[in-house]
Design a protein around this motif. Sequence first.
Motif, mmCIF file in Angstrom:
data_model
loop_
_atom_site.group_PDB
_atom_site.id
_atom_site.type_symbol
_atom_site.label_atom_id
_atom_site.label_comp_id
_atom_site.label_asym_id
_atom_site.label_seq_id
_atom_site.Cartn_x
_atom_site.Cartn_y
_atom_site.Cartn_z
ATOM 1 N N ASN A 1 25.489 -29.041 5.727
ATOM 2 C CA ASN A 1 27.141 -29.447 5.803
ATOM 3 C C ASN A 1 27.857 -29.566 4.670
ATOM 4 O O ASN A 1 29.126 -29.758 4.818
ATOM 5 N N ASN A 2 27.229 -29.724 3.458
ATOM 6 C CA ASN A 2 28.333 -29.843 2.322
ATOM 7 C C ASN A 2 29.421 -28.744 1.988
ATOM 8 O O ASN A 2 29.058 -27.538 2.159
ATOM 9 N N GLN A 3 30.609 -28.996 2.205
ATOM 10 C CA GLN A 3 31.736 -27.964 2.398
ATOM 11 C C GLN A 3 31.926 -27.109 1.172
ATOM 12 O O GLN A 3 31.925 -25.931 1.319
ATOM 13 N N GLU A 4 31.722 -27.682 -0.205
ATOM 14 C CA GLU A 4 31.599 -26.753 -1.242
ATOM 15 C C GLU A 4 30.643 -25.479 -1.210
ATOM 16 O O GLU A 4 30.937 -24.573 -1.524
ATOM 17 N N LEU A 5 29.415 -25.917 -0.649
ATOM 18 C CA LEU A 5 28.163 -25.034 -0.726
ATOM 19 C C LEU A 5 28.756 -24.169 0.349
ATOM 20 O O LEU A 5 28.314 -22.901 0.229
ATOM 21 N N ASN A 6 29.384 -24.476 1.510
ATOM 22 C CA ASN A 6 29.807 -23.580 2.681
ATOM 23 C C ASN A 6 30.797 -22.626 1.929
ATOM 24 O O ASN A 6 31.012 -21.357 2.497
ATOM 25 N N ILE A 7 31.686 -23.140 1.224
ATOM 26 C CA ILE A 7 32.663 -22.238 0.420
ATOM 27 C C ILE A 7 32.013 -21.109 -0.184
ATOM 28 O O ILE A 7 32.647 -20.185 -0.156
ATOM 29 N N MET A 8 30.974 -21.650 -1.046
ATOM 30 C CA MET A 8 30.313 -20.589 -1.822
ATOM 31 C C MET A 8 29.824 -19.614 -1.112
ATOM 32 O O MET A 8 29.654 -18.301 -1.352
ATOM 33 N N PHE B 1 31.710 -38.391 7.634
ATOM 34 C CA PHE B 1 32.594 -39.698 7.661
ATOM 35 C C PHE B 1 31.746 -40.873 7.129
ATOM 36 O O PHE B 1 30.387 -41.070 7.377
ATOM 37 N N PRO B 2 32.403 -41.876 6.463
ATOM 38 C CA PRO B 2 31.615 -42.948 5.902
ATOM 39 C C PRO B 2 31.067 -43.767 6.899
ATOM 40 O O PRO B 2 31.421 -43.988 8.021
ATOM 41 N N GLN B 3 29.643 -43.988 6.678
ATOM 42 C CA GLN B 3 28.683 -44.685 7.396
ATOM 43 C C GLN B 3 27.689 -45.308 6.136
ATOM 44 O O GLN B 3 27.576 -44.816 5.222
ATOM 45 N N PRO B 4 26.837 -46.290 6.965
ATOM 46 C CA PRO B 4 25.795 -46.769 6.084
ATOM 47 C C PRO B 4 24.647 -45.528 5.651
ATOM 48 O O PRO B 4 24.388 -44.821 6.588
ATOM 49 N N VAL B 5 24.288 -45.673 4.652
ATOM 50 C CA VAL B 5 23.289 -44.710 4.078
ATOM 51 C C VAL B 5 21.868 -45.397 4.278
ATOM 52 O O VAL B 5 21.781 -46.602 3.371
ATOM 53 N N GLN B 6 20.996 -45.052 4.836
ATOM 54 C CA GLN B 6 19.803 -45.667 5.027
ATOM 55 C C GLN B 6 19.015 -45.336 3.743
ATOM 56 O O GLN B 6 18.898 -44.281 3.239
ATOM 57 N N ARG B 7 18.109 -46.387 2.989
ATOM 58 C CA ARG B 7 17.714 -46.276 1.884
ATOM 59 C C ARG B 7 16.611 -47.310 1.743
ATOM 60 O O ARG B 7 16.604 -48.153 2.524
ATOM 61 N N ASN C 1 29.777 -43.793 -0.069
ATOM 62 C CA ASN C 1 30.701 -42.756 0.393
ATOM 63 C C ASN C 1 30.888 -41.775 -0.376
ATOM 64 O O ASN C 1 31.043 -40.520 0.107
ATOM 65 N N LYS C 2 30.266 -41.884 -1.714
ATOM 66 C CA LYS C 2 29.950 -40.631 -2.600
ATOM 67 C C LYS C 2 29.032 -39.885 -2.001
ATOM 68 O O LYS C 2 29.066 -38.456 -1.921
ATOM 69 N N ILE C 3 27.845 -40.431 -1.475
ATOM 70 C CA ILE C 3 26.698 -39.722 -0.593
ATOM 71 C C ILE C 3 27.150 -39.090 0.580
ATOM 72 O O ILE C 3 27.196 -38.031 0.880
ATOM 73 N N ASN C 4 27.938 -39.730 1.429
ATOM 74 C CA ASN C 4 28.375 -39.366 2.684
ATOM 75 C C ASN C 4 29.373 -38.025 2.531
ATOM 76 O O ASN C 4 29.363 -37.243 3.177
ATOM 77 N N PHE C 5 30.112 -38.240 1.350
ATOM 78 C CA PHE C 5 30.954 -36.856 1.127
ATOM 79 C C PHE C 5 30.174 -35.843 0.687
ATOM 80 O O PHE C 5 30.395 -34.529 1.069
ATOM 81 N N LEU C 6 29.146 -35.931 -0.096
ATOM 82 C CA LEU C 6 28.438 -34.944 -0.355
ATOM 83 C C LEU C 6 27.651 -34.236 0.871
ATOM 84 O O LEU C 6 27.094 -32.976 0.657
#
Length: 479
Positions: A75-82, A268-274, A259-264
């Motif tokens: 899903n990473n947008q930058e990777l899909n652009i590449m 959209f912003p949501q809790p990150v399981q860890r 949210n940095k992880i969510n962006f990567l």
Amino acid sequence: MSTKKRLGNWLIIAGLAVTIAGCKDLKLVTKTENTYTPANYQGSQQDTLNSAKTHWNEFFKDPYLISLVDTALKNNQELNIMMQEITIAKAEVRAKKGEFLPSANLQVGAGVDKVGRYTRNGALEANNQIAPGKEFPEPMSDMIVGVNASWEIDIWRKLRNSRDAAANRYLASVEGKNFMVTRLVSEIANSYYELVALDNKLEILNQTIEIQSNALQIVKMQKVAGMVSELAVKKFEAEVLKNQSHMYYIRQSIIEAENKINFLVGRFPQPVQRNSKNFTDLVPDTIYSGIPSQLLQNRPDIRKAELELVATKFDLKAARADFYPSLRLTAGAGFNAFNVQYFIKAPQSLIYNIAGDLVAPLINRNAIKAKYFSANAKQIQAAYNYEKTILNGYIEVTNTLSMISNLKKSYDLKTQQVQALTQSITISTNLFSNARADYMEVLMTQRDAVESKFELIEMKQQQLSSWISMYQALGGGWK
């Protein structure tokens, strides 16, 4: 042979001679790339075992981290652009392939032409007939159906060199995508452990606030008993408030890290399981650096620089071929008539042509020279860039190897410091309760303990970060 034909032939021969001879006057600065690498990394033993060959979902053990990386790679947008850049480069290769193959076009046309009576064509039509008893129609229609073909003979491999340059740039774009994958995997892993570290800092802060709140109650009781002054109460109270305030700062940092992880991972912003438990007990697996020469195969950025260098070499060959004559063959065949019924009458309505053009630059070749020298400079530039990328890769691995070693030693000592300060909290609190220690000693001991615990967590995060950076520096994470 007439004098005019002889003169024309001599001009052609002279033009070709000037063109070819002119190439000899072009002096280039040559640069051969240096691919030398030391036998082993500074401060390490030679060993062919290389952790870069380990797939990322085997290198990382945390299932939550593996899930995040897997989602990001989709899903990473930058990777899909590449990925679209790769598609563009692939289309360029296809276009270059078509340039040195013959091309053919189908032509179908129709039109109407009315000429003036008192013009040359009008007078000829009026005085002549198509056939006995059949005059030229007015207005006259014109219809044509035919096939035209052209082919530039790639005598000097100019077109094929351009194709090979495009092919290597396509492969370089694939390696560019691979390099982006290694950086993306590394960035997500670093962000994940940064988030886990913040969770542990928040937990330590909550424990510290609880301890300090209990100490505050003791101080208040001692003030009532006349053992301490109001100053001691206010000092303890201020320390509790300071840590409570800092707690909200950490919570904000946790939200931003999530949210940095969510962006990567492209969501959209949501809790990150860890998994934040036992963070300071995490011990990174042993990482094997291999030998420096393996970087040339494992690191995508080095492979990309190499392919770009190869592409510039083909560009230089193609630019040199611009000085030589180019040969183009053209041919066409079809039917042309002013009435549909005459299309079937051959050979009267049959038309065809065939021609060959030999074109060579003769005068004012500055543009061709500029392109040639530019291609030469780009080839030299790419050679230096290739060498720089190799050197950078070697230094990155060497620095990270040293960091891993030094951080391990420093972490062991920091662990002992935290243990000593944690014990001193209990000792100072007991001494203070028995009026054998000053309240400032208790405050300073608690403050030092909190800072050392934070430093221990940060050092563990640095340990994990250097472990991840080593994996990336070796070229792991993209396979």
